[in-house]
Design an enzyme around this catalytic site. Sequence first.
Site, PDB file in Angstrom:
ATOM      1  N   THR A  43     -31.962  18.020   2.372  1.00  0.00           N
ATOM      2  CA  THR A  43     -33.256  18.402   2.849  1.00  0.00           C
ATOM      3  C   THR A  43     -33.193  19.577   3.809  1.00  0.00           C
ATOM      4  O   THR A  43     -32.292  20.209   3.827  1.00  0.00           O
ATOM      5  CB  THR A  43     -34.192  17.292   3.309  1.00  0.00           C
ATOM      6  OG1 THR A  43     -35.541  17.546   3.663  1.00  0.00           O
ATOM      7  CG2 THR A  43     -33.580  16.707   4.729  1.00  0.00           C
ATOM      8  N   ASN A  44     -34.280  19.936   4.632  1.00  0.00           N
ATOM      9  CA  ASN A  44     -34.503  21.164   5.586  1.00  0.00           C
ATOM     10  C   ASN A  44     -34.960  20.609   6.784  1.00  0.00           C
ATOM     11  O   ASN A  44     -35.542  19.489   6.837  1.00  0.00           O
ATOM     12  CB  ASN A  44     -34.949  22.207   4.622  1.00  0.00           C
ATOM     13  CG  ASN A  44     -36.433  21.940   4.427  1.00  0.00           C
ATOM     14  OD1 ASN A  44     -37.329  21.574   5.268  1.00  0.00           O
ATOM     15  ND2 ASN A  44     -36.667  21.809   3.068  1.00  0.00           N
ATOM     16  N   ASP A  45     -34.975  21.451   7.901  1.00  0.00           N
ATOM     17  CA  ASP A  45     -35.776  21.371   8.981  1.00  0.00           C
ATOM     18  C   ASP A  45     -37.073  21.032   9.194  1.00  0.00           C
ATOM     19  O   ASP A  45     -37.846  20.909  10.274  1.00  0.00           O
ATOM     20  CB  ASP A  45     -35.038  22.213   9.812  1.00  0.00           C
ATOM     21  CG  ASP A  45     -33.713  22.201  10.647  1.00  0.00           C
ATOM     22  OD1 ASP A  45     -33.538  20.733  10.681  1.00  0.00           O
ATOM     23  OD2 ASP A  45     -33.057  23.011  10.879  1.00  0.00           O
ATOM     24  N   SER A  46     -37.856  21.310   8.315  1.00  0.00           N
ATOM     25  CA  SER A  46     -39.484  21.274   7.981  1.00  0.00           C
ATOM     26  C   SER A  46     -39.825  19.867   8.869  1.00  0.00           C
ATOM     27  O   SER A  46     -39.307  18.971   8.246  1.00  0.00           O
ATOM     28  CB  SER A  46     -39.962  21.308   7.064  1.00  0.00           C
ATOM     29  OG  SER A  46     -41.459  21.071   6.968  1.00  0.00           O
ATOM     30  N   ALA A 102     -41.930  23.050   2.718  1.00  0.00           N
ATOM     31  CA  ALA A 102     -40.733  23.815   2.839  1.00  0.00           C
ATOM     32  C   ALA A 102     -39.915  23.055   1.460  1.00  0.00           C
ATOM     33  O   ALA A 102     -39.543  22.004   1.653  1.00  0.00           O
ATOM     34  CB  ALA A 102     -39.838  23.541   3.941  1.00  0.00           C
TER      35      ALA A 102
END
Length: 224
Positions: free
Chosen positions: A29-32, A96
């Site tokens: 996943t990502n930092d959103s 994101a």
Amino acid sequence: PHNTPLTGKRVIVTAGGTRERIDPVRFITNDSSGKMGYAIAREMQSRGAVVTLISAPTKLTPPTGVKLVSVRSTEDLAKAVTTAFKTSDILVMAAAVADFKPVNSVDQKIKKSADNDHLTLELTKTPDILKDVAKLKRPGQMTIGFAAETQNLLDNANQKLTSKQLDLLVANDVSKPGVGFNGDTNQVTILQPDHAPIKTALADKQTIAQQVVDQISQRVQREG
Ligand code: C5P
């Protein structure tokens, strides 16, 4: 609330970072944080829009009165957006979206092995939801994107505005302190095909959401 150009408009807002499964206990996943999307949903709702919030996992509580659709992967998100878009006026893609996902997602936990110190994870590109939705766009429907950039902000953002056929793009320079992912503040440049760029001051995400929704509202009024 009193009448605004957004009263009764059917608005989809996507938020959060999508998750791509590697195995039953791991994902990419990502930092959103989802904060910017939730702030947009709240702002739209306060102006009388009928809001569907399609959310990838976040720690946030959805604004009251908003219809929540929970998704995890980019594929789930793509399906939910495509379905909801048929009966909506405005799509705001603040999610994101993972750009890549594992080619193989396996049913059993991947094990360490004594004879192998390296593991290669093969990734494949996910579909560009906004680009695909552009092909379904009917007159009067609006699509809005977000762009997180770390260099050549305006060039890259303008290219996205065109290639994704957007009515409005919110660009932020995530390399600057206090801007973009995860924090409580943001500073953005709002781009539109027929309008000079609008650069906001650094402010909390609800204030940024107000300024973005103001521009969307003015567009609706101009085109109405
Ligand atoms: O191309 P880039 O990922 O920078 O574009 C960001 C915008 O496109 C965001 O609005 C994001 O929600 C959307 N997007 C999408 N599908 C993807 C990747 C991004 O709709 N696969």
